[in-house]
Design an enzyme around this catalytic site. Structure first.
Site, PDB file in Angstrom:
ATOM      1  N   LYS A 110     -33.501  44.107   5.740  1.00  0.00           N
ATOM      2  CA  LYS A 110     -33.161  43.219   4.618  1.00  0.00           C
ATOM      3  C   LYS A 110     -34.001  41.945   4.656  1.00  0.00           C
ATOM      4  O   LYS A 110     -34.451  41.458   3.618  1.00  0.00           O
ATOM      5  CB  LYS A 110     -31.670  42.891   4.644  1.00  0.00           C
ATOM      6  CG  LYS A 110     -30.815  44.047   4.162  1.00  0.00           C
ATOM      7  CD  LYS A 110     -29.344  43.771   4.332  1.00  0.00           C
ATOM      8  CE  LYS A 110     -28.501  44.945   3.865  1.00  0.00           C
ATOM      9  NZ  LYS A 110     -27.099  44.800   4.288  1.00  0.00           N
ATOM     10  N   LYS A 190     -35.171  57.140   1.054  1.00  0.00           N
ATOM     11  CA  LYS A 190     -33.714  57.078   0.909  1.00  0.00           C
ATOM     12  C   LYS A 190     -33.348  56.380  -0.405  1.00  0.00           C
ATOM     13  O   LYS A 190     -33.966  55.373  -0.746  1.00  0.00           O
ATOM     14  CB  LYS A 190     -33.121  56.278   2.084  1.00  0.00           C
ATOM     15  CG  LYS A 190     -31.609  56.230   2.062  1.00  0.00           C
ATOM     16  CD  LYS A 190     -31.055  55.189   3.021  1.00  0.00           C
ATOM     17  CE  LYS A 190     -30.951  53.839   2.360  1.00  0.00           C
ATOM     18  NZ  LYS A 190     -30.106  52.869   3.055  1.00  0.00           N
ATOM     19  N   LYS A 193     -30.797  50.682  -3.681  1.00  0.00           N
ATOM     20  CA  LYS A 193     -31.123  49.701  -4.711  1.00  0.00           C
ATOM     21  C   LYS A 193     -32.360  48.908  -4.335  1.00  0.00           C
ATOM     22  O   LYS A 193     -33.180  48.570  -5.177  1.00  0.00           O
ATOM     23  CB  LYS A 193     -29.943  48.775  -4.912  1.00  0.00           C
ATOM     24  CG  LYS A 193     -29.443  48.977  -6.296  1.00  0.00           C
ATOM     25  CD  LYS A 193     -28.186  48.297  -6.594  1.00  0.00           C
ATOM     26  CE  LYS A 193     -27.173  49.354  -6.891  1.00  0.00           C
ATOM     27  NZ  LYS A 193     -26.032  49.325  -6.037  1.00  0.00           N
TER      28      LYS A 193
HETATM   29  P1  TYM Z   1     -23.142  50.408   0.770  1.00  0.00           P
HETATM   30  O1  TYM Z   1     -22.374  49.697  -0.269  1.00  0.00           O
HETATM   31  O2  TYM Z   1     -24.582  50.101   0.934  1.00  0.00           O
HETATM   32  O3  TYM Z   1     -23.033  51.966   0.540  1.00  0.00           O
HETATM   33  C1  TYM Z   1     -21.790  52.601   0.358  1.00  0.00           C
HETATM   34  C2  TYM Z   1     -21.805  53.955   1.020  1.00  0.00           C
HETATM   35  O4  TYM Z   1     -22.849  54.765   0.450  1.00  0.00           O
HETATM   36  C3  TYM Z   1     -23.641  55.310   1.496  1.00  0.00           C
HETATM   37  N1  TYM Z   1     -25.032  55.481   1.011  1.00  0.00           N
HETATM   38  C4  TYM Z   1     -25.721  56.631   1.103  1.00  0.00           C
HETATM   39  N2  TYM Z   1     -25.384  57.822   1.594  1.00  0.00           N
HETATM   40  C5  TYM Z   1     -26.319  58.821   1.528  1.00  0.00           C
HETATM   41  N3  TYM Z   1     -27.552  58.653   0.980  1.00  0.00           N
HETATM   42  C6  TYM Z   1     -27.936  57.459   0.468  1.00  0.00           C
HETATM   43  N4  TYM Z   1     -29.138  57.322  -0.089  1.00  0.00           N
HETATM   44  C7  TYM Z   1     -26.999  56.371   0.521  1.00  0.00           C
HETATM   45  N5  TYM Z   1     -27.029  55.070   0.115  1.00  0.00           N
HETATM   46  C8  TYM Z   1     -25.808  54.543   0.426  1.00  0.00           C
HETATM   47  C9  TYM Z   1     -23.572  54.302   2.625  1.00  0.00           C
HETATM   48  O5  TYM Z   1     -23.913  54.875   3.863  1.00  0.00           O
HETATM   49  C10 TYM Z   1     -22.122  53.876   2.541  1.00  0.00           C
HETATM   50  O6  TYM Z   1     -21.288  54.775   3.228  1.00  0.00           O
HETATM   51  N6  TYM Z   1     -21.880  48.123   4.971  1.00  0.00           N
HETATM   52  C11 TYM Z   1     -21.399  49.062   3.990  1.00  0.00           C
HETATM   53  C12 TYM Z   1     -20.106  48.639   3.316  1.00  0.00           C
HETATM   54  C13 TYM Z   1     -19.001  48.388   4.275  1.00  0.00           C
HETATM   55  C14 TYM Z   1     -18.271  49.364   5.005  1.00  0.00           C
HETATM   56  C15 TYM Z   1     -17.307  48.634   5.761  1.00  0.00           C
HETATM   57  C16 TYM Z   1     -18.332  50.753   5.077  1.00  0.00           C
HETATM   58  C17 TYM Z   1     -18.487  47.168   4.587  1.00  0.00           C
HETATM   59  N7  TYM Z   1     -17.470  47.305   5.486  1.00  0.00           N
HETATM   60  C18 TYM Z   1     -16.388  49.298   6.608  1.00  0.00           C
HETATM   61  C19 TYM Z   1     -17.427  51.411   5.933  1.00  0.00           C
HETATM   62  C20 TYM Z   1     -16.473  50.684   6.684  1.00  0.00           C
HETATM   63  C21 TYM Z   1     -22.468  49.183   2.916  1.00  0.00           C
HETATM   64  O7  TYM Z   1     -23.270  48.305   2.719  1.00  0.00           O
HETATM   65  O8  TYM Z   1     -22.398  50.273   2.169  1.00  0.00           O
END
Ligand code: TYM
Length: 321
Positions: A110, A190, A193
């Site tokens: 990031k 991957k 965004k």
């Molecule tokens: P975030 O909001 O970036 O993404 C949400 C979920 O989508 C999954 N994901 C993907 N899976 C497969 N292929 C992809 N290209 C892809 N892009 C996103 C992410 O792995 C995620 O599961 N840090 C987390 C949010 C969070 C969280 C938590 C998750 C905050 N606290 C506690 C679990 C437990 C995040 O940024 O996800």
């Protein structure tokens, strides 16, 4: 069994979010006590526009409900409605070595992409650990990119239990479905965004078709066989199509006689059909934002009860009561 996962409200949800986390979460709500939340504190590390943040929370809630989250089965809430999570994050940070956070890829990525290297971004995994540990979660369905954050969570959980007693926090496990753990974006990287390569779950028909048509392909002539290796079209089609339709596309790739435009159209049709029932459901929720708000509010009441129990246990163990 407690299942927990969170998603950041950082704009339109994409099909990586859907296959990587939401689809599994919706299935798991049938198997245990599910806690699903909207990580709006986390989203503050990438957005400082109050209007957008608020709006994105509502949009995410509508999307997740449309995709099958059942508020009668799962507890669905906004992270910031349970501010106790910040206290647990503080307690966890007292046992968190700097090196553990310095090794996190997500922080380094990031910052490399231009986000400001502030404390919140650095401490992001500690807050995420608190999200999970505050609710005694056993299972956390996530995509591949969250694997390291789950390792940090387990590490911090172990350190607290070593220090204050083995029953202080519950050790969670990640649930990563390898087949959908890393959904590729339009350019083959991957889907994310920050790579500007996403396909929204609920995009407008014409605009989204155009996105599919923009997938880069080589210049093999129509009549010749196409390479099936590292094909974004095939990788995405596999997510939506039945086994037999997928096999048919493979055969057609190898046989020749079909242009990439034809394959992209088949892919788009499969995508559009997959989300059709959810699109309808989405309209119903979108027409009633008050109902969505009520779902989040009552979810927060239930989540808070759990959070209180765990936090009291930790406070007592740590001697700060
Ligand atoms: P975030 O909001 O970036 O993404 C949400 C979920 O989508 C999954 N994901 C993907 N899976 C497969 N292929 C992809 N290209 C892809 N892009 C996103 C992410 O792995 C995620 O599961 N840090 C987390 C949010 C969070 C969280 C938590 C998750 C905050 N606290 C506690 C679990 C437990 C995040 O940024 O996800």
């Amino acid at each position: 069994m407690r299942i927990l996962t969170g998603l950041q409200p950082s704009g339109k949800l994409h099909i990586g979010n859907y296959f990587g986390a939401m689809q599994g979460a919706v299935r798991l709500q049938e198997e245990g006590d599910a806690f699903y939340f909207i990580a709006n504190y986390h989203a503050m590390t990438s957005t400082s526009d109050p209007g957008a943040l608020k709006e994105n929370v509502t949009e995410l809630a509508i999307d997740f409900l449309a995709c099958g989250l059942d508020p009668d089965k799962a507890t669905f809430y906004r992270q910031s409605d349970i501010p106790e999570v910040n206290e647990l994050a503080w307690i966890l940070s007292t046992v968190c070595p700097m090196g553990l956070l310095e090794r996190c890829h997500s922080y380094k990525d990031k910052v490399a992409k231009g986000l400001s290297a502030n404390h919140a971004l650095f401490a992001y995994p500690v807050l995420m650990a608190a999200d999970i540990l505050l609710y005694d979660a056993n299972l956390v369905p996530v995509g591949e990119d969250q694997k390291q954050h789950l390792e940090v969570t387990r590490d911090l959980c172990g350190k607290i239990n070593d220090l204050y007693g083995a029953d202080t926090l519950v050790m969670p496990d990640a649930r990563i479905n390898e087949q959908v753990a890393k959904v590729p974006g339009l350019d083959g990287q991957k889907m994310s965004k920050s790579y500007n390569n996403t396909i929204p779950i609920f995009g407008a028909q014409k605009k989204t078709r155009k996105l599919f048509m923009s997938i880069k392909t080589d210049s093999t002539p129509v009549e010749e066989p196409k390479s099936t290796e590292d094909s974004v079209i095939l990788d995405l089609y596999r997510l939506f199509a039945s086994d037999s339709d997928y096999q048919q596309m493979l055969t057609d790739f190898q046989a020749g006689g079909f242009g990439y435009g034809d394959f992209k159209q088949r892919l788009f049709d499969a995508y559009w059909e997959h989300f059709a029932p959810m699109r309808e459901k989405r309209e119903t929720y979108a027409a009633d934002p008050a109902q969505v708000e009520e779902i989040l509010r009552s979810g927060a009441d239930r989540a808070r009860e759990e959070a209180d129990k765990v936090l009291q246990r930790v406070r007592k163990a740590a001697g700060i009561r």
